[in-house]
Design an enzyme around this catalytic site. Structure first.
Site, mmCIF file in Angstrom:
data_model
loop_
_atom_site.group_PDB
_atom_site.id
_atom_site.type_symbol
_atom_site.label_atom_id
_atom_site.label_comp_id
_atom_site.label_asym_id
_atom_site.label_seq_id
_atom_site.Cartn_x
_atom_site.Cartn_y
_atom_site.Cartn_z
ATOM 1 N N LEU A 236 0.806 -1.214 0.000
ATOM 2 C CA LEU A 236 0.000 0.000 0.000
ATOM 3 C C LEU A 236 0.841 1.267 0.000
ATOM 4 O O LEU A 236 0.333 2.372 0.163
ATOM 5 C CB LEU A 236 -0.978 -0.035 1.180
ATOM 6 C CG LEU A 236 -1.844 -1.311 1.199
ATOM 7 C CD1 LEU A 236 -2.716 -1.353 2.436
ATOM 8 C CD2 LEU A 236 -2.692 -1.446 -0.052
ATOM 9 N N CYS A 237 2.143 1.138 -0.217
ATOM 10 C CA CYS A 237 3.034 2.302 -0.305
ATOM 11 C C CYS A 237 2.834 3.026 -1.634
ATOM 12 O O CYS A 237 2.703 2.385 -2.682
ATOM 13 C CB CYS A 237 4.498 1.846 -0.249
ATOM 14 S SG CYS A 237 5.229 1.932 1.378
ATOM 15 N N HIS A 238 2.881 4.343 -1.575
ATOM 16 C CA HIS A 238 2.822 5.159 -2.784
ATOM 17 C C HIS A 238 4.177 5.138 -3.494
ATOM 18 O O HIS A 238 5.209 5.237 -2.829
ATOM 19 C CB HIS A 238 2.492 6.609 -2.431
ATOM 20 C CG HIS A 238 1.172 6.774 -1.781
ATOM 21 N ND1 HIS A 238 0.994 6.590 -0.425
ATOM 22 C CD2 HIS A 238 -0.054 7.095 -2.272
ATOM 23 C CE1 HIS A 238 -0.285 6.793 -0.126
ATOM 24 N NE2 HIS A 238 -0.937 7.097 -1.216
ATOM 25 N N MET B 81 9.045 4.339 5.028
ATOM 26 C CA MET B 81 9.128 2.949 4.579
ATOM 27 C C MET B 81 10.349 2.728 3.681
ATOM 28 O O MET B 81 10.964 1.672 3.711
ATOM 29 C CB MET B 81 7.850 2.542 3.832
ATOM 30 C CG MET B 81 6.598 2.525 4.693
ATOM 31 S SD MET B 81 6.793 1.748 6.326
ATOM 32 C CE MET B 81 7.328 0.104 5.896
ATOM 33 N N GLU B 82 10.701 3.742 2.912
ATOM 34 C CA GLU B 82 11.882 3.632 2.053
ATOM 35 C C GLU B 82 13.147 3.502 2.903
ATOM 36 O O GLU B 82 14.043 2.707 2.578
ATOM 37 C CB GLU B 82 11.967 4.860 1.138
ATOM 38 C CG GLU B 82 11.016 4.845 -0.041
ATOM 39 C CD GLU B 82 9.548 5.102 0.305
ATOM 40 O OE1 GLU B 82 9.274 5.503 1.468
ATOM 41 O OE2 GLU B 82 8.680 4.915 -0.576
ATOM 42 N N ASP C 201 23.392 -12.638 4.011
ATOM 43 C CA ASP C 201 23.646 -13.581 2.909
ATOM 44 C C ASP C 201 25.140 -13.819 2.725
ATOM 45 O O ASP C 201 25.577 -14.952 2.507
ATOM 46 C CB ASP C 201 23.041 -13.011 1.620
ATOM 47 C CG ASP C 201 23.217 -13.946 0.440
ATOM 48 O OD1 ASP C 201 23.005 -15.155 0.601
ATOM 49 O OD2 ASP C 201 23.545 -13.455 -0.654
#
Lengths: 156, 156, 156, 156, 156, 156
Positions: free
Chosen positions: A75-77, A111-112, A126
């Site tokens: 739901l992120c723009h 969020m970024e 990793d």
């Protein structure tokens, strides 16, 4: 009860409408850490001394992930990011990541920044997992944000 | 000193050559948790009672992210995943995620399980961030893996 | 007249059917070069001496691009790559890239090696373009391939 | 010594902060060429006469690649492109590609034009590689750019 | 009551575990149609006569979309496709698309064929929408599938 | 004869230049429907009653697909979407999808709304295909659009 903005009155998920908001400069900083054995931490720092590829690869992965955030978080723009920095500090028990993201748009970039940190730390995981299977990623959180209607904020 | 398998003798990053390995069934399970305020946790569980969209969205995001792992983590091999499950348990102070990923290929799926967990928790963060800016994602770690030359392993 | 395998008898593009081919080990090596001013070449090598981020970033970009090849080249088959190495040699007038890609599948990996080289060199371009707008990418070609029905081949 | 803008003072890669720049119209044109045998060139032109799928496929691939540039080149800013054209001219020894890209944003579109050219030529390579393994992609360079603080520029 | 295989006993979505299935050759064919005004249909066919770019672009878009299916449909398994063909027939009231997809893997390719058809028709829509806003995409359905435990099937 | 805007005078495809257009608020609504057997429709609604994952997964897939539109449809402009809603109504013979997309940019969002509808319905198809192989997706069309030079429009 407090409402979740991403859920409408019928309970359905939505991308919140920000059409009416003004484009303003936004910035967010997030951090996180991966804890590992002394052996793995030493190998990462040694690799870094040589040609920098361990932390270098993680930094590139995190910056690229910041640009993929709206493709990962439903739901992120989508946002035209105007700057991303990602600091990775290795010590003798792990690596701490700090990402700062900027845009000039209608919604924030928390969020970024959090996605950049998470993917950078997963990349470290990793590259070191052959040495230590018990590494733990944690403390992934927002440190500060500025811009927008809600104004500035910083973690205590 | 222990070596990093993703770094060659000159210090350059590489995708490790697994051409000579046999295709064998592989499975990995990872977990993680997002801690939040009681208010945010209550809203998520209330949303979930209604139509399930909060945890449902996070579950879908995590499963889709497992499939994107090799696009996010620079030196991960692309793998034809044969199964992904993602459990999300909400309680009164947060949400715990557990992902199990399977493939039949030349290398393991730890990174896919860890990526699924991380993106699912970031999706929960995104949907609750208007209620709580101090949420923390942590305890992201591998619980168990099976298959491959190295044999089975489980966290204590 | 020789036929193009990707075009059917009516002139339409297609992804060639390789269903009947056996999975065999494949390898391809490609090279390419970016030519630049002495000033830009010096800056890249200086950056590399410091922390390796210029060539390190290009190497990661090229390896990630190898994995995206079938998403970029319309009629390429998606392939589970089993190994990618990418060598970047900076000298006083540019950077030479050499990529080697491996898989065990029904079709070759020439395009993956060429794509890795191209994107690595474009990344060098991006990072040096403030210093030199006249850089030229060239000599992008296949050096050798092995595996599959057609057998081994090497450029003279 | 000249500095690389994408590397900070500590040697770490970053996406350069352009937050303070104004949105202005930008345009860039790049070219490149794939050289091939007369046989391969003839087949491509014959295919093109029929239904146009060889150059048509390459043109679409290049236009789509322009839109993926920030996903391929680690430190490129994501940009809302406002126009892309891609000309492909086949002659008796190869194909020349010319891409022009436009946006109205805070940074230029050189990389988008160069990426469109590179992926278009790689697509031609892919479709003709069964006829000629010795094709070479070269002369990939910027022809002109306009807009932004640095003003207009054209290759001599 | 019949069960949905993608929903577990607790109601949660999952990527069905196919680890135990054998790799077998699979094929699926799907069709669909876009209906449009005579004017739009004429323009598409005229464009096609000239250089084929309308249907050519749609064909490339559909083939590329087949490869992205597992990135679009949340619970689809990623599959190494071994062949894709996409036929587009324009008549005086629209365009009919027929896609055939092949793989040798543990699960079928119905979704890949349906996705190829859908995106090819949406591409036609995009290119003709300035001429007709009332176009309708319909009849998107599976025509036949073969391979796997369930055996062959064809629509009546 | 009417012209196709995406094809230039020589017949080549292009991304139409919208550089000169103003940023204005845009909105588009599209619908579509998947028809299925009573058995499949019942299972979907039962699943939905339990935890909502069938329609929830399709909704998330459709919203995410809206953001991928310019990556799927070759000549679509990339757009910073400012809002997406996707309604899914299950009845006893299928599911109807309605998507509304918003942006403030130089071009409209019809393709984004149509893509969201198409991928949401394909997701329903995927989750119900074990119960019914004869499902048909149809009636995918634009219902209304507003904003831009062309002004408002609604289907009759």
């Amino acid at each position: 009860m407090a409402d979740l903005t991403h859920i409408d009155e019928s309970g359905a998920a939505r991308m919140v409408d920000v059409s009416g908001k003004a484009d303003t400069p936004r910035e967010a900083t997030a951090t996180g850490r991966i804890a590992m054995s002394a052996e793995a931490a030493t190998a990462i720092r040694a690799g870094n001394v040589k040609k920098g590829d361990v932390l270098g690869a993680a930094r590139i992965a995190g910056i690229m992930a910041a640009k993929k955030t709206s493709d990962l978080i439903p739901l992120c723009h989508p946002l035209p990011l105007t700057g991303v920095t990602l600091e990775l500090d290795a010590d003798d028990s792990g690596v701490t990541a700090t990402a700062t993201v900027r845009t000039t748009h209608k919604t924030g970039v928390e969020m970024e920044a959090l996605t950049a940190v998470s993917i950078a730390l997963l990349t470290v995981y990793d590259m070191a997992k052959a040495l230590d299977r018990t590494m733990v990623i944690g403390d992934v959180s927002l440190r500060a944000k500025s811009g927008g209607r809600a104004g500035d904020w910083a973690a205590e």
